[in-house]
Motif scaffolding. Structure first.
Motif, PDB file in Angstrom:
ATOM      1  N   PRO A 621       2.079  -6.026  -5.455  1.00  0.00           N
ATOM      2  CA  PRO A 621       2.516  -6.986  -6.486  1.00  0.00           C
ATOM      3  C   PRO A 621       2.481  -8.441  -6.036  1.00  0.00           C
ATOM      4  N   ASN A 622       2.683  -8.714  -4.749  1.00  0.00           N
ATOM      5  CA  ASN A 622       2.624 -10.089  -4.250  1.00  0.00           C
ATOM      6  C   ASN A 622       1.198 -10.385  -3.803  1.00  0.00           C
ATOM      7  N   SER A 623       0.482 -11.178  -4.566  1.00  0.00           N
ATOM      8  CA  SER A 623      -0.927 -11.442  -4.276  1.00  0.00           C
ATOM      9  C   SER A 623      -1.125 -12.153  -2.940  1.00  0.00           C
ATOM     10  N   ASP A 624      -0.096 -12.844  -2.436  1.00  0.00           N
ATOM     11  CA  ASP A 624      -0.215 -13.519  -1.140  1.00  0.00           C
ATOM     12  C   ASP A 624      -0.288 -12.533   0.016  1.00  0.00           C
ATOM     13  N   GLU A 625       0.022 -11.267  -0.261  1.00  0.00           N
ATOM     14  CA  GLU A 625      -0.014 -10.234   0.778  1.00  0.00           C
ATOM     15  C   GLU A 625      -1.226  -9.317   0.637  1.00  0.00           C
ATOM     16  N   VAL A 626      -2.213  -9.741  -0.170  1.00  0.00           N
ATOM     17  CA  VAL A 626      -3.408  -8.942  -0.431  1.00  0.00           C
ATOM     18  C   VAL A 626      -4.633  -9.661   0.141  1.00  0.00           C
ATOM     19  N   ILE A 627      -5.445  -8.950   0.901  1.00  0.00           N
ATOM     20  CA  ILE A 627      -6.672  -9.524   1.456  1.00  0.00           C
ATOM     21  C   ILE A 627      -7.683  -9.698   0.322  1.00  0.00           C
ATOM     22  N   PRO A 628      -8.237 -10.903   0.144  1.00  0.00           N
ATOM     23  CA  PRO A 628      -9.201 -11.135  -0.943  1.00  0.00           C
ATOM     24  C   PRO A 628     -10.425 -10.235  -0.805  1.00  0.00           C
ATOM     25  N   ASP A 629     -11.018  -9.904  -1.944  1.00  0.00           N
ATOM     26  CA  ASP A 629     -12.162  -8.998  -1.948  1.00  0.00           C
ATOM     27  C   ASP A 629     -13.401  -9.599  -1.297  1.00  0.00           C
ATOM     28  N   ASP A 630     -13.449 -10.931  -1.161  1.00  0.00           N
ATOM     29  CA  ASP A 630     -14.620 -11.533  -0.524  1.00  0.00           C
ATOM     30  C   ASP A 630     -14.494 -11.588   0.998  1.00  0.00           C
ATOM     31  N   VAL A 631     -13.431 -11.027   1.536  1.00  0.00           N
ATOM     32  CA  VAL A 631     -13.267 -10.908   2.990  1.00  0.00           C
ATOM     33  C   VAL A 631     -13.743  -9.515   3.398  1.00  0.00           C
ATOM     34  N   PRO A 632     -14.854  -9.418   4.121  1.00  0.00           N
ATOM     35  CA  PRO A 632     -15.357  -8.084   4.496  1.00  0.00           C
ATOM     36  C   PRO A 632     -14.418  -7.384   5.473  1.00  0.00           C
ATOM     37  N   ILE A 633     -14.373  -6.066   5.370  1.00  0.00           N
ATOM     38  CA  ILE A 633     -13.526  -5.244   6.237  1.00  0.00           C
ATOM     39  C   ILE A 633     -14.413  -4.281   7.021  1.00  0.00           C
ATOM     40  N   LEU A 634     -14.200  -4.241   8.338  1.00  0.00           N
ATOM     41  CA  LEU A 634     -14.880  -3.289   9.208  1.00  0.00           C
ATOM     42  C   LEU A 634     -13.837  -2.275   9.675  1.00  0.00           C
ATOM     43  N   LEU A 635     -14.059  -1.006   9.331  1.00  0.00           N
ATOM     44  CA  LEU A 635     -13.101   0.066   9.639  1.00  0.00           C
ATOM     45  C   LEU A 635     -13.675   0.948  10.742  1.00  0.00           C
ATOM     46  N   LEU A 636     -12.973   1.033  11.869  1.00  0.00           N
ATOM     47  CA  LEU A 636     -13.422   1.812  13.016  1.00  0.00           C
ATOM     48  C   LEU A 636     -12.873   3.232  12.922  1.00  0.00           C
ATOM     49  N   THR A 637     -13.751   4.227  13.017  1.00  0.00           N
ATOM     50  CA  THR A 637     -13.360   5.636  12.868  1.00  0.00           C
ATOM     51  C   THR A 637     -13.924   6.456  14.021  1.00  0.00           C
ATOM     52  N   ASP A 638     -13.379   7.674  14.184  1.00  0.00           N
ATOM     53  CA  ASP A 638     -13.946   8.604  15.161  1.00  0.00           C
ATOM     54  C   ASP A 638     -13.605  10.037  14.790  1.00  0.00           C
ATOM     55  N   ALA A 639     -13.994  10.974  15.657  1.00  0.00           N
ATOM     56  CA  ALA A 639     -13.871  12.404  15.358  1.00  0.00           C
ATOM     57  C   ALA A 639     -12.452  12.917  15.451  1.00  0.00           C
ATOM     58  N   LEU A 640     -11.515  12.094  15.945  1.00  0.00           N
ATOM     59  CA  LEU A 640     -10.115  12.507  16.023  1.00  0.00           C
ATOM     60  C   LEU A 640      -9.269  11.809  14.970  1.00  0.00           C
ATOM     61  N   ASP A 641      -9.880  11.469  13.840  1.00  0.00           N
ATOM     62  CA  ASP A 641      -9.161  10.992  12.654  1.00  0.00           C
ATOM     63  C   ASP A 641      -8.965  12.186  11.733  1.00  0.00           C
ATOM     64  N   PHE A 642      -7.709  12.558  11.484  1.00  0.00           N
ATOM     65  CA  PHE A 642      -7.406  13.769  10.723  1.00  0.00           C
ATOM     66  C   PHE A 642      -6.654  13.444   9.441  1.00  0.00           C
ATOM     67  N   SER A 643      -6.910  14.220   8.399  1.00  0.00           N
ATOM     68  CA  SER A 643      -6.089  14.241   7.190  1.00  0.00           C
ATOM     69  C   SER A 643      -6.008  12.854   6.558  1.00  0.00           C
ATOM     70  N   GLY A 644      -4.837  12.188   6.664  1.00  0.00           N
ATOM     71  CA  GLY A 644      -4.773  10.822   6.175  1.00  0.00           C
ATOM     72  C   GLY A 644      -5.811   9.950   6.841  1.00  0.00           C
ATOM     73  N   GLY A 645      -6.147  10.279   8.096  1.00  0.00           N
ATOM     74  CA  GLY A 645      -7.211   9.582   8.808  1.00  0.00           C
ATOM     75  C   GLY A 645      -8.583   9.876   8.244  1.00  0.00           C
ATOM     76  N   ASP A 646      -8.726  10.928   7.426  1.00  0.00           N
ATOM     77  CA  ASP A 646      -9.940  11.181   6.648  1.00  0.00           C
ATOM     78  C   ASP A 646      -9.874  10.481   5.296  1.00  0.00           C
ATOM     79  N   PHE A 647      -8.704  10.512   4.659  1.00  0.00           N
ATOM     80  CA  PHE A 647      -8.582  10.018   3.292  1.00  0.00           C
ATOM     81  C   PHE A 647      -8.676   8.494   3.215  1.00  0.00           C
ATOM     82  N   PHE A 648      -8.081   7.797   4.181  1.00  0.00           N
ATOM     83  CA  PHE A 648      -8.151   6.337   4.161  1.00  0.00           C
ATOM     84  C   PHE A 648      -9.604   5.854   4.227  1.00  0.00           C
ATOM     85  N   PRO A 649     -10.433   6.332   5.167  1.00  0.00           N
ATOM     86  CA  PRO A 649     -11.839   5.930   5.157  1.00  0.00           C
ATOM     87  C   PRO A 649     -12.581   6.345   3.891  1.00  0.00           C
TER      88      PRO A 649
END
Length: 750
Positions: A621-649
């Motif tokens: 709800p507070n837009s000042d706490e939201v990363i703008p969509d024009d800021v690219p995000i790089l998400l680092l993952t690996d084979a030991l990401d489970f469950s929520g670690g699968d769903f977030f990516p």
């Protein structure tokens, strides 16, 4: 002649039970080197004893009077390549296959013994009868039925099952019935792995009946194999046990296929006693190639996702726990060969840190004559909606108690074990759930979170002077307090005008789906679509849904808002930091109605729906706490990401909000619940998957995981040079994203 046939039958049975023995004989005979093959004894026998090259991993008991607290270390003038080269592979079987083999052997041995006993001395038999006997014995050894429709002689009556066997069969049936009635992905397992629940149950049952002297430990092994046959990281069984064996280092397989030291506990292995460094190659483990030892452990983990099984086996190679069904080395020393950076091969001997079993085993069983091995009575699963919750406070309303039953568990069942392992080696960046992982600092740090904060995050400057953000999400286990810190970090990133954001999610065991949703809400200015689920439901779920609807209806008729709505900002009414807003309540009502309609239509396995009604994750709800969509995000993952670690990516990738880099995630694709199982065999808990999810692109997560856009595997140089190459690859990928004018990444098919 009769003795010869019996010996032949025994030999065939042994070969069937132990198919790796023939390969072991060949492996024990020779070690292959780059210039050809040399006898195994070319290396000192105490380093590579030929008798151990083809055997399962086992550790000798310490010799009387041996030194247990000192490492034996001796440099050898042997080229490292000599022990690194390929050693003949062995055929190994996992627990389920071993149980099946034992059952087949017992059945064949019984059949052969019956045939030979009925025939009497073969030397006195007519030629035709002797020939028919030989054919029947051969067919029995091959596991074939008799040809020609001949009637089989009546088998002798089986010995009656002992009380222990009956009680074990009763417990086995309880476990099997949970999966028959409550396990959501069972159709997927049938389709992908040809899994048949009844077949696995019958194999385990036959193994129990074949051994009148069966122990609780052996029965636990059978249960462990049965549960793992489902090939699901959410499915597990745990036992009451104190038996643990540890070594103060971890290994990891690099992109080059070498197993290197990934972590050394310097409190227990000071450098003067253990002069090795991160990245030095561990060549052999107790006289065997490390790859073989790791693969053997991986074979006991269920055959789910190969890469993840291997990486879990790396963790458990030096940390064994009986409470999770593992075989634990009972003390003794382990012998290693380590190739140091100087090119020499060193022999190392060190003791296992062993904690013995203090929980008594095989205590006499109690039974009052009510036992029925095929009855399902006694199963006491927890609520389909949640694990046990604390007793409500007297002032808690029914409404609040109903909401507390919401099951938001998206975590690996071994998350508590990972937490214990992390406590034992708090500085291990390679441990699952570590606050700070092995991802190196990416640049000059301009700002950083305090050390006592829940999150490790900072703002850094790249070579071009751009401000970039970094945050580590170790697990999805935050409450309202922790998520307030997370929101403040996002606000700081936005205020500083970061050009891009790196999210480190490697080695993440999962956690709460509501915490995950809360994290996502700060990363996009647009709603983010979530995966749908199919659920296993029952009357308990319908009762929960009906009570929730009735409570809301009564509150509305009385002119009062639901209690949780008026107090949505208090910590106790935030679910993992996710506020209980009016929209949240509308979604919960919709979900409750769905449960009642589905069960009313006779569907215990529902149609696809959004779990708890959350179809979109709205921006915070507070837009000042939201990363703008024009800021690219790089998400680092690996084979030991489970469950929520699968769903977030999956959510970040399917909504085009992040570029994924690293390795495909584990593939634990649903929500998990726990069962309490009354028993007398040391079973502490049983976990099973009660939903199976489908991504917005129409693919399941279960057994597949989420693939990265940019592949990267850690190298030996990474471990030796502080992950410098990994750092360069991350910065290069960030540069590419920024150079593309912050366009959304192209989705790669999984």
């Amino acid at each position: 002649m009769s003795i010869l046939k019996r010996s032949f039958a025994a030999l065939i049975s042994l070969l069937i039970a132990c198919p790796s023995w023939s390969a072991a004989a060949a492996a024990a005979a020779r070690v292959r080197v780059s210039g050809g093959a040399i006898p195994a004894l070319a290396l000192p026998r105490e380093v590579l004893p030929a008798s151990t090259l083809g055997k399962p991993l086992s550790l000798p008991a310490p010799a009387p009077g041996s030194s247990r607290g000192v490492l034996a270390l001796a440099p050898q003038a042997v080229p490292a390549a000599a022990a690194r080269d390929e050693i003949a592979a062995e055929l190994r079987e996992g627990p389920a296959a071993q149980a099946a083999a034992r059952t087949r052997v017992a059945q064949m041995a019984s059949e052969v013994a019956r045939l030979l006993g009925e025939a009497g001395p073969a030397a006195q038999a007519a030629d035709e009868k002797a020939s028919r006997l030989g054919a029947n014995v051969f067919q029995a050894l091959l596991g074939e039925s008799r040809a020609g429709g001949q009637a089989e002689p009546a088998a002798p009556a089986a010995k009656p099952a002992t009380l222990t066997q009956k009680m074990m069969l009763h417990t086995l049936y309880q476990v099997a019935s949970i999966f028959a009635e409550q396990y959501a992905p069972i159709d997927r397992k049938k389709e992908r792995f040809k899994f048949v629940l009844k077949r696995e149950y019958e194999l385990a049952k036959a193994a129990v009946l074949a051994d009148p002297e069966i122990t609780a430990h052996r029965f636990q092994d059978l249960l462990y194999a049965f549960v793992l046959s489902l090939r699901d990281y959410h499915v597990s069984i745990s036992f009451h046990s104190t038996e643990v064996a540890r070594l103060p280092f971890f290994v990891h397989r690099t992109a080059e296929g070498k197993y290197v030291l990934a972590y050394i506990d310097r409190e227990k292995l000071p450098e003067d006693a253990f002069p090795f460094q991160m990245g030095d190659e561990v060549v052999t483990f107790d006289g065997r190639p490390v790859a073989d030892a790791v693969q053997e452990l991986a074979d006991t983990l269920g055959g789910n996702t190969k890469r993840t099984d291997l990486e879990l086996a790396e963790l458990f190679l030096t940390n064994r726990r009986r409470s999770r069904g593992m075989q634990v080395p009972r003390g003794g020393d382990v012998r290693l060969q380590i190739a140091a950076e100087d090119g020499k091969l060193y022999r190392v001997q060190m003791p296992w840190d062993y904690t013995p079993e203090l929980v008594p085993q095989d205590a006499p069983l109690r039974d009052e004559g009510l036992l029925d091995s095929e009855a399902a009575s006694g199963i006491q699963p927890q609520s389909v909606l949640d694990e046990p919750v604390a007793a409500p406070r007297p002032e808690a309303s029914l409404f609040k108690r109903l909401l507390r039953q919401v099951n938001d568990k998206f975590a690996h069942p071994l998350a508590d074990v990972f937490a214990e392992m992390l406590k034992e080696a708090a500085g291990n960046p390679c441990m699952i759930g570590a606050k700070q992982s092995f991802v190196p600092v990416l640049g000059e740090v301009l700002w950083q979170t305090p050390e006592d904060g829940h999150f490790y995050a900072y703002i850094f400057k790249d070579a071009r002077g751009r401000k970039l953000g970094f945050i580590r999400i170790a697990a999805y286990d935050s409450g309202a307090k922790e998520n307030k810190q997370y929101a403040e970090i996002m606000a700081r990133f936005r205020a500083e005008g970061i050009a891009a954001l790196v999210i480190d999610q490697v080695h993440n065991p999962g956690g709460s789906i509501f915490d995950l949703d809360k994290k996502v809400s700060h990363l996009s200015q647009k709603p983010m679509r979530t995966p749908k689920h199919r659920l296993i439901i029952g009357e308990g779920d319908a009762q929960w849904a009906a009570d929730l609807l009735l409570q809301i209806m009564r509150s509305s008729q009385g002119g009062h808002a639901p209690p949780a709505k008026a107090e949505a900002e208090t910590e106790e009414d935030n679910w993992s930091g996710y506020p209980v807003t009016e929209k949240f309540m509308v979604l919960m009502v919709r979900f409750a109605q769905f449960i009642l309609k589905q069960l009313g239509a006779g569907k215990r396995f529902t149609d696809l729906t959004h779990l708890w009604g959350v179809d979109d994750i709205d921006p915070a709800p507070n837009s000042d706490e939201v990363i703008p969509d024009d800021v690219p995000i790089l998400l680092l993952t690996d084979a030991l990401d489970f469950s929520g670690g699968d769903f977030f990516p999956a959510i970040m990738k399917d909504n085009g909000r992040a570029t994924l880099m690293g390795v495909r995630t584990a593939g634990a694709g649903g929500a998990v619940k726990s069962y309490s199982l009354p028993n007398q065999f040391g079973i502490a808990a049983l976990n099973a998957t009660w939903t199976i999810a489908e991504r917005t692109i129409g693919q399941p997560i279960e057994n597949l995981g989420v693939a990265p856009h940019v592949d990267y595997e850690l190298t030996q140089r990474d471990f030796r040079m502080g992950f410098a190459d990994y750092r360069s690859a991350i910065l290069r990928t960030l540069g590419d994203l920024l150079a593309k004018n912050r366009k959304s990444p192209r989705r790669r098919d999984d």
